[in-house]
Design a protein around this motif. Structure first.
Motif, PDB file in Angstrom:
ATOM      1  N   ASN A 135       0.859  -1.180   0.000  1.00  0.00           N
ATOM      2  CA  ASN A 135       0.000   0.000   0.000  1.00  0.00           C
ATOM      3  C   ASN A 135       0.901   1.239   0.000  1.00  0.00           C
ATOM      4  OD1 ASN A 135      -2.250   1.745   0.595  1.00  0.00           O
ATOM      5  ND2 ASN A 135      -1.897   1.487   2.794  1.00  0.00           N
ATOM      6  N   MET A 136       1.115   1.843  -1.178  1.00  0.00           N
ATOM      7  CA  MET A 136       2.068   2.957  -1.289  1.00  0.00           C
ATOM      8  C   MET A 136       1.398   4.322  -1.320  1.00  0.00           C
ATOM      9  SD  MET A 136       4.855   1.633  -4.089  1.00  0.00           S
ATOM     10  CE  MET A 136       5.912   3.057  -3.891  1.00  0.00           C
ATOM     11  N   THR A 137       0.129   4.341  -1.716  1.00  0.00           N
ATOM     12  CA  THR A 137      -0.533   5.637  -1.885  1.00  0.00           C
ATOM     13  C   THR A 137      -2.035   5.494  -1.704  1.00  0.00           C
ATOM     14  OG1 THR A 137      -0.834   7.532  -3.381  1.00  0.00           O
ATOM     15  CG2 THR A 137      -0.797   5.359  -4.412  1.00  0.00           C
ATOM     16  N   ASN A 138      -2.669   6.546  -1.260  1.00  0.00           N
ATOM     17  CA  ASN A 138      -4.128   6.576  -1.205  1.00  0.00           C
ATOM     18  C   ASN A 138      -4.704   7.424  -2.339  1.00  0.00           C
ATOM     19  OD1 ASN A 138      -4.164   6.738   2.436  1.00  0.00           O
ATOM     20  ND2 ASN A 138      -4.190   4.948   1.121  1.00  0.00           N
ATOM     21  N   LYS A 139      -3.827   7.958  -3.184  1.00  0.00           N
ATOM     22  CA  LYS A 139      -4.319   8.771  -4.302  1.00  0.00           C
ATOM     23  C   LYS A 139      -4.964   7.880  -5.350  1.00  0.00           C
ATOM     24  CE  LYS A 139      -0.702  12.268  -4.111  1.00  0.00           C
ATOM     25  NZ  LYS A 139       0.726  12.141  -4.382  1.00  0.00           N
ATOM     26  N   CYS A 140      -5.955   8.419  -6.040  1.00  0.00           N
ATOM     27  CA  CYS A 140      -6.539   7.664  -7.146  1.00  0.00           C
ATOM     28  C   CYS A 140      -7.179   8.638  -8.132  1.00  0.00           C
ATOM     29  CB  CYS A 140      -7.575   6.660  -6.652  1.00  0.00           C
ATOM     30  SG  CYS A 140      -8.084   5.550  -7.999  1.00  0.00           S
ATOM     31  N   ARG A 155     -12.271   1.905  -0.093  1.00  0.00           N
ATOM     32  CA  ARG A 155     -11.903   3.131   0.620  1.00  0.00           C
ATOM     33  C   ARG A 155     -13.139   3.831   1.181  1.00  0.00           C
ATOM     34  NH1 ARG A 155      -8.305   6.872  -2.947  1.00  0.00           N
ATOM     35  NH2 ARG A 155     -10.189   6.954  -4.158  1.00  0.00           N
ATOM     36  N   LYS A 156     -14.303   3.521   0.574  1.00  0.00           N
ATOM     37  CA  LYS A 156     -15.539   4.180   1.017  1.00  0.00           C
ATOM     38  C   LYS A 156     -16.196   3.458   2.190  1.00  0.00           C
ATOM     39  CE  LYS A 156     -18.177   5.844  -2.392  1.00  0.00           C
ATOM     40  NZ  LYS A 156     -18.984   5.823  -3.610  1.00  0.00           N
ATOM     41  N   LEU A 187      -3.096   6.127   4.823  1.00  0.00           N
ATOM     42  CA  LEU A 187      -1.724   6.512   5.159  1.00  0.00           C
ATOM     43  C   LEU A 187      -1.738   7.960   5.637  1.00  0.00           C
ATOM     44  CD1 LEU A 187      -0.205   5.070   1.863  1.00  0.00           C
ATOM     45  CD2 LEU A 187       0.151   4.094   4.151  1.00  0.00           C
ATOM     46  N   GLU A 188      -1.144   8.223   6.809  1.00  0.00           N
ATOM     47  CA  GLU A 188      -1.095   9.622   7.260  1.00  0.00           C
ATOM     48  C   GLU A 188      -0.159  10.445   6.380  1.00  0.00           C
ATOM     49  OE1 GLU A 188       1.683   7.484  10.271  1.00  0.00           O
ATOM     50  OE2 GLU A 188      -0.242   7.054   9.331  1.00  0.00           O
ATOM     51  N   THR A 233      -0.090   3.322  -9.613  1.00  0.00           N
ATOM     52  CA  THR A 233       0.669   4.004 -10.664  1.00  0.00           C
ATOM     53  C   THR A 233       0.689   5.523 -10.472  1.00  0.00           C
ATOM     54  OG1 THR A 233      -1.223   4.090 -12.185  1.00  0.00           O
ATOM     55  CG2 THR A 233       0.242   2.178 -12.359  1.00  0.00           C
ATOM     56  N   CYS A 234      -0.040   6.026  -9.487  1.00  0.00           N
ATOM     57  CA  CYS A 234       0.126   7.446  -9.130  1.00  0.00           C
ATOM     58  C   CYS A 234       1.551   7.681  -8.621  1.00  0.00           C
ATOM     59  CB  CYS A 234      -0.890   7.872  -8.065  1.00  0.00           C
ATOM     60  SG  CYS A 234      -2.571   7.997  -8.695  1.00  0.00           S
TER      61      CYS A 234
END
Ligand code: SF4
Length: 202
Positions: A14-19, A28-29, A42-43, A75-76
């Motif tokens: 889990n590297m990022t929460n961006k999408c 995530r919801k 991720l903080e 991939t973000c």
């Protein structure tokens, strides 16, 4: 901070929460945890070195697969993810690496980035989600609007040249039988296998 987590025989990263999407079915919801992890929010985004250290600590050789996934679109962070893949390949050449992606990488970077995946992954699982741009947008609410579907589909066609196994996936509960049949037809035409998965609510 949860950088790695385990689901069945897979070690997930889990590297990022961006999408670039806001899918109706996104885990995530549905609360902060998934698959028994305390929290995949991720903080802050871990550095590539922190991700690599977390993978080594978890010992990827103990699992059937190492999977870049999320809470977010991996991939973000394409550069960082490919750097980590390179470390894994060098240190653990027998470990199978998979990427679960929405297929927007080339849209994100504004150019065809498919060749950059060469040698990094054994499997790419790309979320097809719907049989048309309109239906995709209705479910996924992408920042790229109607262009998201074609961008994803053409990325899949391109990246097949560089990754040994590319598959599309859909969530059964979000498709009518007719839409599912149309997804299958598109996949057959593209020569990409389709995996139909069940909705996971946390
Ligand atoms: S593409 Fe994946 S991470 Fe992004 S909103 Fe959809 S399900 Fe969630």
């Amino acid at each position: 901070m949860t950088i790695t987590y385990v689901v069945e025989n897979g070690l997930y990263v889990n590297m990022t929460n961006k999408c670039t999407n806001r899918c109706d079915f996104c885990i995530r919801k549905n609360g902060d945890g998934a698959y028994g992890s305390d929290s995949l929010w991720l903080e802050r985004e871990p550095s590539r070195e922190e991700v690599w250290a977390a993978i080594q600590q978890a010992d990827p050789t103990a699992y059937g697969e190492l999977i870049f996934c999320g809470y977010g679109e991996p991939t973000c962070r394409l550069d960082d993810m490919l750097w980590v893949c390179g470390q894994v390949r060098r240190a653990y050449p027998a470990v199978k690496i998979r990427l679960n992606t929405n297929g927007h990488a080339s849209l994100i970077y504004g150019e065809d980035v498919a060749a950059r995946f060469a040698g990094c992954f054994d499997v790419l699982s790309i979320s097809l989600n719907a049989p048309s741009a309109e239906e995709y947008d209705a479910i996924c609410h992408s920042k790229y609007g109607l262009a998201a579907f074609d961008g994803m589909f053409s990325f899949a066609s391109r990246v097949k040249e560089y990754v040994p196994q590319v598959i599309f996936s859909v969530v059964r509960q979000f498709l009518s039988p007719e839409a599912l049949a149309e997804c299958q037809r598109l996949c057959d035409e593209a020569g990409v296998p389709l995996k139909v998965r069940e909705y996971i609510a946390d």
